[in-house]
Scaffold this motif. Structure first.
Motif, PDB file in Angstrom:
ATOM      1  N   MET A 137       0.825  -1.215   0.000  1.00  9.57           N
ATOM      2  CA  MET A 137       0.000   0.000   0.000  1.00  9.57           C
ATOM      3  C   MET A 137       0.850   1.251   0.000  1.00  9.57           C
ATOM      4  SD  MET A 137      -3.285  -0.698   2.254  1.00  9.57           S
ATOM      5  CE  MET A 137      -4.095   0.611   1.427  1.00  9.57           C
ATOM      6  N   GLN A 146      -3.131  -0.295  -4.177  1.00 12.48           N
ATOM      7  CA  GLN A 146      -3.568  -0.062  -2.798  1.00 12.48           C
ATOM      8  C   GLN A 146      -4.717  -0.982  -2.419  1.00 12.48           C
ATOM      9  OE1 GLN A 146      -4.246   4.168  -2.386  1.00 12.48           O
ATOM     10  NE2 GLN A 146      -2.199   4.354  -1.539  1.00 12.48           N
ATOM     11  N   LEU A 150      -4.633  -3.862   0.528  1.00 15.31           N
ATOM     12  CA  LEU A 150      -5.647  -4.004   1.578  1.00 15.31           C
ATOM     13  C   LEU A 150      -6.153  -5.441   1.643  1.00 15.31           C
ATOM     14  CD1 LEU A 150      -6.775  -1.788   3.332  1.00 15.31           C
ATOM     15  CD2 LEU A 150      -8.761  -1.727   1.882  1.00 15.31           C
ATOM     16  N   MET A 187     -14.458   0.242  -3.777  1.00 17.65           N
ATOM     17  CA  MET A 187     -13.163   0.799  -4.155  1.00 17.65           C
ATOM     18  C   MET A 187     -12.963   0.720  -5.663  1.00 17.65           C
ATOM     19  SD  MET A 187     -10.725  -0.594  -1.210  1.00 17.65           S
ATOM     20  CE  MET A 187     -11.184  -0.359   0.473  1.00 17.65           C
ATOM     21  N   PHE A 190     -14.594   3.565  -7.177  1.00 18.16           N
ATOM     22  CA  PHE A 190     -13.846   4.815  -7.040  1.00 18.16           C
ATOM     23  C   PHE A 190     -12.615   4.845  -7.937  1.00 18.16           C
ATOM     24  CE2 PHE A 190     -16.313   5.738  -3.213  1.00 18.16           C
ATOM     25  CZ  PHE A 190     -16.569   7.068  -3.442  1.00 18.16           C
ATOM     26  N   ILE A 194     -11.823   7.770 -10.474  1.00 15.12           N
ATOM     27  CA  ILE A 194     -10.559   8.501 -10.498  1.00 15.12           C
ATOM     28  C   ILE A 194      -9.984   8.477 -11.904  1.00 15.12           C
ATOM     29  CG2 ILE A 194      -8.159   8.450  -9.713  1.00 15.12           C
ATOM     30  CD1 ILE A 194      -9.121   7.501  -7.048  1.00 15.12           C
ATOM     31  N   LEU A 206      -2.472  12.582  -6.540  1.00 15.10           N
ATOM     32  CA  LEU A 206      -3.699  13.146  -5.970  1.00 15.10           C
ATOM     33  C   LEU A 206      -3.291  14.071  -4.831  1.00 15.10           C
ATOM     34  CD1 LEU A 206      -6.129  10.110  -5.618  1.00 15.10           C
ATOM     35  CD2 LEU A 206      -6.026  11.763  -7.430  1.00 15.10           C
TER      36      LEU A 206
ATOM     37  N   ALA B 156     -12.668  11.351  -1.091  1.00 16.13           N
ATOM     38  CA  ALA B 156     -13.336  10.081  -0.822  1.00 16.13           C
ATOM     39  C   ALA B 156     -12.343   8.933  -0.891  1.00 16.13           C
ATOM     40  CB  ALA B 156     -14.466   9.860  -1.819  1.00 16.13           C
ATOM     41  N   TRP B 157     -11.437   8.991  -1.870  1.00 19.00           N
ATOM     42  CA  TRP B 157     -10.455   7.914  -2.002  1.00 19.00           C
ATOM     43  C   TRP B 157      -9.550   7.842  -0.772  1.00 19.00           C
ATOM     44  CZ3 TRP B 157      -9.865   3.616  -4.494  1.00 19.00           C
ATOM     45  CH2 TRP B 157      -8.620   2.995  -4.453  1.00 19.00           C
ATOM     46  N   LYS B 158      -9.040   9.013  -0.363  1.00 22.25           N
ATOM     47  CA  LYS B 158      -8.165   9.017   0.819  1.00 22.25           C
ATOM     48  C   LYS B 158      -8.929   8.503   2.036  1.00 22.25           C
ATOM     49  CE  LYS B 158      -5.001  12.628  -0.537  1.00 22.25           C
ATOM     50  NZ  LYS B 158      -4.722  14.053  -0.459  1.00 22.25           N
ATOM     51  N   ILE B 160     -11.535   6.460   2.202  1.00 19.45           N
ATOM     52  CA  ILE B 160     -11.850   5.026   2.208  1.00 19.45           C
ATOM     53  C   ILE B 160     -10.576   4.210   2.416  1.00 19.45           C
ATOM     54  CG2 ILE B 160     -11.715   4.475  -0.250  1.00 19.45           C
ATOM     55  CD1 ILE B 160     -14.324   3.055   0.028  1.00 19.45           C
ATOM     56  N   ILE B 161      -9.461   4.634   1.827  1.00 20.54           N
ATOM     57  CA  ILE B 161      -8.231   3.843   1.964  1.00 20.54           C
ATOM     58  C   ILE B 161      -7.663   3.970   3.381  1.00 20.54           C
ATOM     59  CG2 ILE B 161      -5.825   3.774   1.277  1.00 20.54           C
ATOM     60  CD1 ILE B 161      -7.491   2.279  -0.608  1.00 20.54           C
TER      61      ILE B 161
END
Lengths: 211, 485
Positions: A137, A146, A150, A187, A190, A194, A206, B156-158, B160-161
């Motif tokens: 990660m 990532q 997880l 995920m 998302f 992205i 990001l 949102a990505w940060k 959730i991760i």
């Protein structure tokens, strides 16, 4: 028998740490999940427990088939560069992984009574898998890596739970499976977003939100 | 019985939102539903406090005073948020920021989010507690990335991760707790009601390590520094009513989880270990949030850092651990929830009117939005611990407790950072609220439902602040019951 399976899962984790491209990473994840399935299945055969059969079945369906398939599909759809974007090259990663193996062994020795060798080795491997997940990660740049990191951490915890404390209560285990599956779906959604908004999935870039 | 209402109504409403969510009246139905939830929450709290803990649904659900209190807090804030949502979502539809289809999705997610939060204090099994907290993350990630802009998707990505990693550590901690339980020769179970009575015979080393994992894991979700990095991003990008829910109650559900494991650890290892860790993380949170508040430029991020500060204060209060400090902390959980929700609602209105988050560009809020302006002014004083508002009382209780306890260093640093943060807040909000309007800025009306939400919260802030001065004894009595549970 169990020793061989454990060794295989250790090897698959090493493969993940040195993987350079996303499909290779997903493939090794599949091997690792398959090892976990074999392990659970062998314990189920030994102890003749119905709930373990169901859990092994779920492992096979969700982690060996559904999740890797889903990840492959995401790669295809976003058409992204398949490079993982390594911060640390494979050779150095291998050294890190060796260090992690040693570290988890020490931690295990601190945690449990040394008489139980078989349990100790499982525990050490489980901690190593968790550490390898964290490593993936942090030191891989793409969003998909990532997600896989997880999942690897979660696999390590599954190994830990199923062997050390005799597994979580049955319905908790089911709920966790469901939860992992849903989180991968979300995920993945998302990652897709992205890639559409930013035209890349490099999480290192990001950085709009600061301070 | 009440618990089925509390869990059932959000579930039903989310299904209803799927089919009727596009109708204009749905927002009103939604908040009527949450009014019912709120009253059920009050009844539940009353019942549990006076007649002890209850089990239902084959021991799956276990309620004691602690969980009833958290359910009550969640129901208050979710009612206010549902009221505020009516006007907010309508305005967004009218401004063509979101489509009607999206409004429907908003209501479905809103209800699922509340449902998952209500589950956290209600479940008996510590594994299910983990599942419920992970569910809150997954559902709310959509609400953080709701506007689908680059910034909100990044947030949102940060979110959730970072929270998923944190929560994996919490799962590791939970497994270690169950390991400690199984090597003590007891049958396999993760039920709180089975573990808590036998906590003193569990292996001390394992409990210590397990609690560290729990604290780091759920602490990430609670926004304790230095694991807080997702929090300002998520809070600043979420839809305004959701920011209120995130900051007001989501962080508290994680605190609840830490407390549950903390009680086992206290019984097994002794109090000092728990206390030192909680105070350490609390102070770090205060220091970090104070630095970022001083130099902050973004209105919603300012409020987010203030949440970290208040979580730090709460954790210090629990770390001190005398009945007085615990009373202060629990009160602070409630007070911060209502005050911060009010501020986020205000920030939502301000951001909507000025179309900016940057505080340097926001001037003369009192002239542009008179009602919101006055409420935010009062809320700003309340948030920084000004009498007669309620946060003053709870902060005072914690500070008194730390003096009585002899922890002068803790008390001194609390006072120092609170003073600095007070100054920073008055400076930032003074510049925003007063001054001349930017050119071309029209005075806009505010929706009635939004005003009702403000008044509801404002009433709680003042009433609690004033009533509590008179009922100290009852409060201590209730806290003692909580502490035993």
């Amino acid at each position: 028998m169990q020793g061989i399976i454990l060794f295989a899962s250790l090897t698959s984790t090493y493969l993940m740490v040195i993987a350079k491209r996303t499909p290779a990473l997903i493939r090794s994840f599949r091997y690792q999940s398959f090892c976990l399935f074999l392990l659970t299945f062998s314990i189920a055969l030994e102890e003749r427990r119905m709930d373990l059969y169901i859990i092994a079945g779920l492992l096979l369906v969700i982690k060996v088939f559904l999740i890797p398939q889903l990840l492959y599909r995401i790669i295809k759809r976003i058409n992204a560069n398949e490079d993982l974007g390594l911060f640390i090259n494979p050779q150095l990663s291998l050294l890190w992984a060796l260090g992690f193996t040693y570290l988890s062994w020490i931690f295990t020795a601190y945690l449990i009574v040394p008489s139980n060798q078989a349990q100790a080795s499982i525990l050490a491997i489980a901690f190593f898998i968790v550490l390898a997940g964290i490593f993936l990660m942090i030191f891989r740049m793409t969003a998909l890596a990532q997600v896989i990191g997880l999942l690897v951490m979660e696999n390590g915890l599954f190994l830990l739970a199923s062997t050390v404390s005799g597994g979580m209560p049955f319905f908790v285990e089911i709920a966790i499976f469901f939860d992992v599956f849903v989180s991968v779906l979300i995920m993945g959604f998302f990652v897709y977003r992205i890639s559409r908004l930013f035209t890349h999935i490099d999480v290192n870039k990001l950085s709009r939100l600061k301070g | 019985m009440e618990i089925f209402l509390i869990l059932g109504i959000p579930a039903l409403l989310s299904i209803a939102a799927l089919s009727f969510g596009k109708r204009k009246a749905f927002g009103v139905i939604n908040s009527i539903g949450y009014l019912a939830v709120l009253s059920a929450g009050i009844f539940l709290a009353k019942k549990v406090i006076f007649s002890g803990c209850t089990y239902s649904f084959f021991g799956f659900i276990y309620l004691d005073a602690l969980s009833a209190f958290f359910i009550f807090v969640i129901s208050v804030v979710s009612f206010a948020a549902s009221l505020y949502s009516i006007g907010y979502i309508k305005r967004d539809i009218r401004g063509a920021i979101i489509s009607e289809e999206k409004a429907k999705i908003y209501y479905v997610l809103f209800n699922l989010f509340c449902l998952s939060m209500f589950f956290v204090p209600a479940v008996n099994n510590l594994g299910m507690l983990w599942v419920a907290i992970e569910m809150t993350t997954l559902v709310s990630a959509f609400l953080v990335g709701f506007y689908n802009t680059k910034k909100s998707v990044e947030a949102a990505w940060k979110y959730i991760i970072i929270c998923s990693v944190g929560i994996i550590f919490a799962l590791l901690g939970t497994i270690l707790f169950s390991y400690a339980f199984s090597i003590a020769g007891l049958s396999k179970s993760l039920n709180w009601s089975d573990i808590a009575p036998v906590a003193h015979i569990l292996d001390k080393n394992i409990l210590k390590i397990a609690f560290i994992f729990i604290l780091v894991g759920y602490g990430t979700k609670a926004g304790l520094a230095p694991m807080h990095t997702w929090l300002p991003d998520a809070h600043s990008q979420a839809v305004a009513p959701i920011s209120a829910l995130l900051s007001g109650v989501l962080l508290k559900t994680a605190i609840y989880a830490i407390l549950r494991f903390g009680i086992i650890t206290i019984k097994g290892v002794g109090f000092a270990y728990f206390s030192h860790l909680m105070i350490l993380f609390g102070i770090i949170s205060l220091v970090i949030s104070c630095c970022f508040i001083l130099v902050q430029k973004d209105l919603k991020r300012l409020l987010a850092y203030s949440s970290i500060e208040h979580i730090g204060i709460i954790s210090i209060g629990f770390g001190l651990g005398t009945p007085l400090a615990i009373a202060g902390s629990l009160l602070h959980v409630f007070n911060h929830a209502v005050t911060k929700s009010l501020m986020f609602f205000g920030a939502g209105n301000i951001v909507h009117a000025y179309k900016k988050h940057n505080m340097n560009a926001i001037r003369g809020v009192i002239k542009a939005l008179p009602f919101t302006g006055i409420m935010v002014l009062a809320g700003c004083f309340a948030l920084t611990g000004f009498p007669p508002f309620s946060i003053f009382i709870s902060e005072l209780l914690i500070i008194i407790a730390s003096f009585v306890n002899g922890s002068y260093l803790v008390a001194a640093s609390l006072l120092l950072f609170l003073a600095v943060i007070f100054g920073a807040f008055i400076y930032h909000f003074g510049r925003m609220l007063f001054g001349n309007l930017p050119k071309g800025m029209a005075v806009a009306g505010e929706p009635l439902s939004g005003k009702l939400a403000f008044l509801f919260l404002f009433f709680q802030i003042c009433a609690v602040g004033i009533i509590l001065v008179f009922v100290k004894k009852d409060l201590l009595w209730i806290t003692e019951r909580l502490f035993r549970g």
